[in-house]
Structures are given as C-alpha cells and as structure tokens.
Design a protein around this motif. Sequence first.
Motif, PDB file in Angstrom:
ATOM      1  N   LYS A   2      -3.965  -5.657  -2.753  1.00 32.06           N
ATOM      2  CA  LYS A   2      -2.498  -5.849  -2.479  1.00 32.06           C
ATOM      3  C   LYS A   2      -2.129  -6.138  -1.363  1.00 32.06           C
ATOM      4  O   LYS A   2      -2.993  -5.939  -0.382  1.00 32.06           O
ATOM      5  CB  LYS A   2      -1.552  -4.805  -2.747  1.00 32.06           C
ATOM      6  N   GLU A   3      -1.152  -7.232  -0.978  1.00 33.73           N
ATOM      7  CA  GLU A   3      -1.020  -7.841   0.479  1.00 33.73           C
ATOM      8  C   GLU A   3       0.022  -6.835   1.081  1.00 33.73           C
ATOM      9  O   GLU A   3       1.028  -6.808   0.470  1.00 33.73           O
ATOM     10  CB  GLU A   3      -0.536  -8.988   0.382  1.00 33.73           C
ATOM     11  N   PHE A   4      -0.374  -6.321   2.095  1.00 31.08           N
ATOM     12  CA  PHE A   4       0.671  -5.708   2.899  1.00 31.08           C
ATOM     13  C   PHE A   4       1.122  -6.320   4.089  1.00 31.08           C
ATOM     14  O   PHE A   4       0.699  -7.275   4.610  1.00 31.08           O
ATOM     15  CB  PHE A   4      -0.213  -4.240   3.665  1.00 31.08           C
ATOM     16  N   HIS A   5       2.353  -5.849   4.348  1.00 37.12           N
ATOM     17  CA  HIS A   5       2.991  -6.816   5.578  1.00 37.12           C
ATOM     18  C   HIS A   5       3.163  -5.665   6.540  1.00 37.12           C
ATOM     19  O   HIS A   5       4.151  -4.882   6.508  1.00 37.12           O
ATOM     20  CB  HIS A   5       4.260  -7.324   5.231  1.00 37.12           C
ATOM     21  N   PHE A   6       2.402  -5.614   7.523  1.00 44.09           N
ATOM     22  CA  PHE A   6       2.602  -4.724   8.600  1.00 44.09           C
ATOM     23  C   PHE A   6       3.447  -5.042   9.758  1.00 44.09           C
ATOM     24  O   PHE A   6       3.817  -6.183  10.131  1.00 44.09           O
ATOM     25  CB  PHE A   6       0.862  -4.722   9.137  1.00 44.09           C
ATOM     26  N   VAL A   7       3.996  -4.084  10.307  1.00 45.02           N
ATOM     27  CA  VAL A   7       4.839  -3.874  11.566  1.00 45.02           C
ATOM     28  C   VAL A   7       4.479  -2.947  12.452  1.00 45.02           C
ATOM     29  O   VAL A   7       3.876  -1.984  11.826  1.00 45.02           O
ATOM     30  CB  VAL A   7       6.263  -3.895  11.115  1.00 45.02           C
ATOM     31  N   LYS A   8       4.510  -3.236  13.778  1.00 43.10           N
ATOM     32  CA  LYS A   8       4.123  -2.361  14.626  1.00 43.10           C
ATOM     33  C   LYS A   8       5.123  -1.234  14.658  1.00 43.10           C
ATOM     34  O   LYS A   8       6.245  -1.087  14.530  1.00 43.10           O
ATOM     35  CB  LYS A   8       4.202  -2.860  16.167  1.00 43.10           C
ATOM     36  N   SER A   9       4.684  -0.073  15.091  1.00 46.60           N
ATOM     37  CA  SER A   9       5.552   1.138  15.266  1.00 46.60           C
ATOM     38  C   SER A   9       6.563   1.115  16.531  1.00 46.60           C
ATOM     39  O   SER A   9       5.971   0.437  17.473  1.00 46.60           O
ATOM     40  CB  SER A   9       4.670   2.330  15.681  1.00 46.60           C
ATOM     41  N   SER A  10       7.765   1.663  16.264  1.00 48.31           N
ATOM     42  CA  SER A  10       8.727   1.565  17.212  1.00 48.31           C
ATOM     43  C   SER A  10       8.523   2.361  18.319  1.00 48.31           C
ATOM     44  O   SER A  10       8.844   2.368  19.440  1.00 48.31           O
ATOM     45  CB  SER A  10      10.021   1.972  16.476  1.00 48.31           C
ATOM     46  N   HIS A  11       7.402   3.237  18.186  1.00 49.67           N
ATOM     47  CA  HIS A  11       6.851   3.888  19.208  1.00 49.67           C
ATOM     48  C   HIS A  11       5.578   3.521  19.943  1.00 49.67           C
ATOM     49  O   HIS A  11       4.752   4.320  20.716  1.00 49.67           O
ATOM     50  CB  HIS A  11       6.433   5.386  18.855  1.00 49.67           C
ATOM     51  N   THR A  23       5.191  -0.805   4.583  1.00 43.48           N
ATOM     52  CA  THR A  23       5.458  -0.057   3.421  1.00 43.48           C
ATOM     53  C   THR A  23       6.153  -0.901   2.255  1.00 43.48           C
ATOM     54  O   THR A  23       7.146  -0.300   1.405  1.00 43.48           O
ATOM     55  CB  THR A  23       6.817   0.697   3.964  1.00 43.48           C
ATOM     56  N   ASN A  24       5.739  -2.200   2.236  1.00 39.49           N
ATOM     57  CA  ASN A  24       6.276  -3.233   1.275  1.00 39.49           C
ATOM     58  C   ASN A  24       5.485  -3.033  -0.241  1.00 39.49           C
ATOM     59  O   ASN A  24       6.069  -3.540  -1.192  1.00 39.49           O
ATOM     60  CB  ASN A  24       5.976  -4.657   1.712  1.00 39.49           C
ATOM     61  N   VAL A  25       4.577  -2.128  -0.387  1.00 41.39           N
ATOM     62  CA  VAL A  25       4.094  -1.878  -1.564  1.00 41.39           C
ATOM     63  C   VAL A  25       4.457  -0.549  -2.162  1.00 41.39           C
ATOM     64  O   VAL A  25       4.294   0.507  -1.647  1.00 41.39           O
ATOM     65  CB  VAL A  25       2.417  -1.942  -1.559  1.00 41.39           C
ATOM     66  N   ILE A  26       5.385  -0.530  -3.294  1.00 35.96           N
ATOM     67  CA  ILE A  26       5.982   0.632  -3.723  1.00 35.96           C
ATOM     68  C   ILE A  26       4.909   1.626  -3.932  1.00 35.96           C
ATOM     69  O   ILE A  26       3.746   1.567  -4.482  1.00 35.96           O
ATOM     70  CB  ILE A  26       6.530   0.312  -5.051  1.00 35.96           C
ATOM     71  N   GLY A  27       5.217   2.862  -3.379  1.00 37.46           N
ATOM     72  CA  GLY A  27       4.446   4.340  -3.618  1.00 37.46           C
ATOM     73  C   GLY A  27       3.425   4.398  -2.603  1.00 37.46           C
ATOM     74  O   GLY A  27       2.757   5.394  -2.714  1.00 37.46           O
ATOM     75  N   THR A  28       3.178   3.361  -1.844  1.00 37.04           N
ATOM     76  CA  THR A  28       2.143   3.338  -0.770  1.00 37.04           C
ATOM     77  C   THR A  28       2.486   2.906   0.657  1.00 37.04           C
ATOM     78  O   THR A  28       3.302   2.182   0.856  1.00 37.04           O
ATOM     79  CB  THR A  28       1.081   2.186  -1.098  1.00 37.04           C
TER      80      THR A  28
END
Length: 61
Positions: A2-11, A23-28
């Motif tokens: 599955k292709e994940f779309h990553f974002v950096k942590s706000s921290h 968090t773009n893949v449901i349940g994962t």
Amino acid sequence: MKEFHFVKSSHSASSGECVEVATNVIGTVAVRDSKRPDGPVIRVAAGAWTAALVGVKATDG
C-alpha cells in the motif's frame, strides 16, 4: 504494498530529527524516520497507535 502518504510530526525538532506518520490507509498507521525515507517502515493497527499516544500524553509532564 500500500502507498503511504507520510507527514512530519508536529513535534519535529528543528534539526530535522523526527518521525513521519502516515494515516491514509484505513486501520493502519505507518511510522518511519524522516532522515531515511527509503528505510524501514513500522506499521501498526490504528487502535494500537491511539493507545500508545494516550499513554505518552498521560506521562508527559
């Protein structure tokens, strides 16, 4: 895979030492080191990720 779309942590630290979360893949939830985008990815159930965050926030002083 599955292709994940990553974002950096706000921290994220200004030095670039941080994690990225997808968090773009449901349940994962997928987590990786931002300095190694082609490196390993940890995948966990969304409920387990939520429980971990609740635990961390409960101990954050």
